[in-house]
Design a protein around this motif. Sequence first.
Motif, PDB file in Angstrom:
ATOM      1  N   GLY A 200      -1.359   9.701 -38.395  1.00 49.72           N
ATOM      2  CA  GLY A 200      -2.590   9.909 -39.279  1.00 49.72           C
ATOM      3  C   GLY A 200      -2.406  11.036 -40.416  1.00 49.72           C
ATOM      4  O   GLY A 200      -2.949  10.907 -41.756  1.00 49.72           O
ATOM      5  N   LYS A 201      -1.552  11.694 -40.256  1.00 47.64           N
ATOM      6  CA  LYS A 201      -1.461  12.819 -41.269  1.00 47.64           C
ATOM      7  C   LYS A 201      -0.174  12.225 -42.262  1.00 47.64           C
ATOM      8  O   LYS A 201      -0.110  13.015 -43.370  1.00 47.64           O
ATOM      9  CB  LYS A 201      -0.877  14.333 -40.711  1.00 47.64           C
ATOM     10  CG  LYS A 201      -1.775  14.846 -39.623  1.00 47.64           C
ATOM     11  CD  LYS A 201      -1.173  16.228 -38.921  1.00 47.64           C
ATOM     12  CE  LYS A 201      -1.713  16.475 -37.723  1.00 47.64           C
ATOM     13  NZ  LYS A 201      -0.744  17.245 -37.085  1.00 47.64           N
ATOM     14  N   MET A 202       0.308  11.283 -41.986  1.00 46.89           N
ATOM     15  CA  MET A 202       1.549  10.823 -42.951  1.00 46.89           C
ATOM     16  C   MET A 202       0.840   9.943 -43.910  1.00 46.89           C
ATOM     17  O   MET A 202       0.041   9.370 -44.003  1.00 46.89           O
ATOM     18  CB  MET A 202       2.429   9.777 -41.817  1.00 46.89           C
ATOM     19  CG  MET A 202       3.287  10.504 -40.889  1.00 46.89           C
ATOM     20  SD  MET A 202       4.285   9.528 -40.139  1.00 46.89           S
ATOM     21  CE  MET A 202       4.694  10.395 -38.682  1.00 46.89           C
ATOM     22  N   SER A 203       1.803   9.895 -44.926  1.00 46.11           N
ATOM     23  CA  SER A 203       1.711   9.138 -46.175  1.00 46.11           C
ATOM     24  C   SER A 203       1.465   7.673 -45.937  1.00 46.11           C
ATOM     25  O   SER A 203       2.164   7.366 -44.804  1.00 46.11           O
ATOM     26  CB  SER A 203       2.516   9.257 -47.247  1.00 46.11           C
ATOM     27  OG  SER A 203       3.977   8.986 -46.866  1.00 46.11           O
ATOM     28  N   PRO A 204       0.779   6.906 -46.622  1.00 49.78           N
ATOM     29  CA  PRO A 204       0.657   5.326 -46.150  1.00 49.78           C
ATOM     30  C   PRO A 204       2.151   4.859 -46.143  1.00 49.78           C
ATOM     31  O   PRO A 204       2.243   4.072 -44.957  1.00 49.78           O
ATOM     32  CB  PRO A 204      -0.048   4.666 -47.116  1.00 49.78           C
ATOM     33  CG  PRO A 204      -0.919   6.006 -47.820  1.00 49.78           C
ATOM     34  CD  PRO A 204       0.012   7.277 -47.608  1.00 49.78           C
ATOM     35  N   GLU A 205       3.077   5.240 -46.795  1.00 47.90           N
ATOM     36  CA  GLU A 205       4.384   4.367 -46.719  1.00 47.90           C
ATOM     37  C   GLU A 205       5.026   4.875 -45.638  1.00 47.90           C
ATOM     38  O   GLU A 205       5.488   4.114 -44.850  1.00 47.90           O
ATOM     39  CB  GLU A 205       5.306   5.036 -47.915  1.00 47.90           C
ATOM     40  CG  GLU A 205       4.687   4.591 -49.417  1.00 47.90           C
ATOM     41  CD  GLU A 205       3.750   5.343 -49.893  1.00 47.90           C
ATOM     42  OE1 GLU A 205       4.021   6.636 -49.654  1.00 47.90           O
ATOM     43  OE2 GLU A 205       2.647   5.288 -50.062  1.00 47.90           O
ATOM     44  N   GLU A 206       4.958   6.243 -45.313  1.00 48.00           N
ATOM     45  CA  GLU A 206       5.774   6.796 -43.965  1.00 48.00           C
ATOM     46  C   GLU A 206       4.943   5.948 -42.908  1.00 48.00           C
ATOM     47  O   GLU A 206       5.623   5.437 -42.042  1.00 48.00           O
ATOM     48  CB  GLU A 206       5.354   8.294 -44.099  1.00 48.00           C
ATOM     49  CG  GLU A 206       6.652   8.944 -43.682  1.00 48.00           C
ATOM     50  CD  GLU A 206       6.809  10.471 -43.679  1.00 48.00           C
ATOM     51  OE1 GLU A 206       7.790  11.216 -43.140  1.00 48.00           O
ATOM     52  OE2 GLU A 206       5.745  10.928 -44.211  1.00 48.00           O
ATOM     53  N   ARG A 207       3.504   6.039 -42.791  1.00 49.61           N
ATOM     54  CA  ARG A 207       3.024   5.457 -41.743  1.00 49.61           C
ATOM     55  C   ARG A 207       3.446   4.006 -41.424  1.00 49.61           C
ATOM     56  O   ARG A 207       3.597   3.563 -40.202  1.00 49.61           O
ATOM     57  CB  ARG A 207       1.464   5.348 -41.993  1.00 49.61           C
ATOM     58  CG  ARG A 207       0.654   5.263 -40.673  1.00 49.61           C
ATOM     59  CD  ARG A 207      -0.727   5.254 -40.958  1.00 49.61           C
ATOM     60  NE  ARG A 207      -1.303   6.392 -41.539  1.00 49.61           N
ATOM     61  CZ  ARG A 207      -2.108   6.394 -42.692  1.00 49.61           C
ATOM     62  NH1 ARG A 207      -2.557   5.366 -42.915  1.00 49.61           N
ATOM     63  NH2 ARG A 207      -2.494   7.618 -43.331  1.00 49.61           N
ATOM     64  N   GLN A 208       3.385   3.289 -42.517  1.00 47.47           N
ATOM     65  CA  GLN A 208       3.946   1.884 -42.355  1.00 47.47           C
ATOM     66  C   GLN A 208       5.545   1.833 -41.715  1.00 47.47           C
ATOM     67  O   GLN A 208       5.779   0.810 -41.270  1.00 47.47           O
ATOM     68  CB  GLN A 208       3.925   1.248 -43.981  1.00 47.47           C
ATOM     69  CG  GLN A 208       3.615  -0.228 -43.817  1.00 47.47           C
ATOM     70  CD  GLN A 208       2.724  -0.879 -44.999  1.00 47.47           C
ATOM     71  OE1 GLN A 208       3.354  -0.712 -46.074  1.00 47.47           O
ATOM     72  NE2 GLN A 208       1.713  -1.363 -44.857  1.00 47.47           N
ATOM     73  N   ARG A 209       6.219   2.566 -42.088  1.00 46.20           N
ATOM     74  CA  ARG A 209       7.400   2.591 -41.499  1.00 46.20           C
ATOM     75  C   ARG A 209       7.836   3.140 -40.185  1.00 46.20           C
ATOM     76  O   ARG A 209       8.247   2.392 -39.347  1.00 46.20           O
ATOM     77  CB  ARG A 209       8.348   3.602 -42.408  1.00 46.20           C
ATOM     78  CG  ARG A 209       9.755   3.226 -42.673  1.00 46.20           C
ATOM     79  CD  ARG A 209      10.670   4.177 -43.525  1.00 46.20           C
ATOM     80  NE  ARG A 209      10.323   5.589 -43.324  1.00 46.20           N
ATOM     81  CZ  ARG A 209      11.041   6.401 -42.477  1.00 46.20           C
ATOM     82  NH1 ARG A 209      12.052   5.743 -41.756  1.00 46.20           N
ATOM     83  NH2 ARG A 209      10.893   7.647 -42.327  1.00 46.20           N
ATOM     84  N   MET A 210       6.955   4.284 -39.887  1.00 50.63           N
ATOM     85  CA  MET A 210       6.914   4.810 -38.520  1.00 50.63           C
ATOM     86  C   MET A 210       6.123   4.137 -37.658  1.00 50.63           C
ATOM     87  O   MET A 210       6.667   4.087 -36.391  1.00 50.63           O
ATOM     88  CB  MET A 210       6.622   6.219 -38.612  1.00 50.63           C
ATOM     89  CG  MET A 210       7.516   7.026 -39.359  1.00 50.63           C
ATOM     90  SD  MET A 210       9.295   7.099 -38.529  1.00 50.63           S
ATOM     91  CE  MET A 210       8.822   8.071 -37.102  1.00 50.63           C
ATOM     92  N   GLY A 211       4.876   3.722 -37.948  1.00 49.88           N
ATOM     93  CA  GLY A 211       3.838   3.025 -36.889  1.00 49.88           C
ATOM     94  C   GLY A 211       4.720   1.980 -36.163  1.00 49.88           C
ATOM     95  O   GLY A 211       4.791   2.200 -34.770  1.00 49.88           O
TER      96      GLY A 211
END
Length: 342
Positions: free
Chosen positions: A40-51
């Motif tokens: 939740g705290k991540m940037s959208p790009e990071e979230r898209q990569r890590m999720g």
Amino acid sequence: LRSKYLQAISAAADQSALEDLRVQAVGKKGEISLKMRELGKMSPEERQRMGPKLNALKDEINAALAAKKAALTDAALNDRLQAEWLDVTLPGRTRRTGTIHPISQVTEEISAIFADMGFAVAEGPQVESDWYNFDALNIPPEHPARQEHDTFFMSRIEGDNRPPHVLRTHTSPVQIRAMQDQGAPIRVIAPGRVYRCDYDQTHTPMFHQVEGMAIDRDISMANLKWVLEEFCRAFFEVDEVELRFRASHFPFTEPSAEVDLRCNWSDGQLKVGEGDDWMEILGSGMMHPKVLEAGGIDPDRWQGFAFGMGIDRLAMLKYGIPDLRAFFDSDLRWLRHYGFSA
Ligand code: PHE
């Protein structure tokens, strides 16, 4: 993270270690769960990569947990099967069943034969009062018959002035008890143990008698004779028997008769109903009025016959058993030889 958990899971020794790992990795506060919360705290790009990576990791760990759990369950089952292994092809260990003692067998046979003639079974105690064993049967204290009975006396209880109790010397006291319990008319037999102080090839201090008694309005010696003949035919399994009534004396019957059975007693083989030998099998007679009175029955209205015979003797005769003493030695080989299967 991935290889740490996958290694730990494959090394888990049992279900509880596995459960600990599950909580550590994907439980509510598990390492992977916490990581997913951080998305939740991540940037959208990071979230898209890590999720997707984290989701895939979680799925992989869950799958590894499930696979290991199944493997552990299998192993546990195998262990049990190994431990509880049983060879059903081994031959069983047979148990020897006991046999029915000839005395029990013969008592059953006698009871069944008399039951067919309407006689019920009555019982009485083996430790009997002096009155039931003697007085009530018209054997007062000074009567010589008392000496012939080789009586076992119970020790006196201090302060009790009654004559000591005895081990019953015959089943005749059951006549009195049955009359008192049931009144007239009555037809009973009373098989049981009796005791006399005597010991040789044909006498043991404990032996067995069966008493018989029938009381009605006009019972006679003729009824007694028929009942005994009928009994002997059934017991010895022959079509014809011959009985000899010999005048005798018992205090409790008048007239009294001892009864002999015609037989052929050669080379250890008994044949009943033929031959020139006479085997004494019982004592009998018409019940003495005093005995009826002692049982509470009016001798002016009723009369009866009574008889008493030795069960052990009958068993020896029917089944060719030579020594009475062996009946009570409890020798297993003897019991297997002469016993009856259930
Ligand atoms: N009680 C007698 C005995 O023991 C047998 C007997 C019973 C005789 C009944 C007559 C009537 O020898």
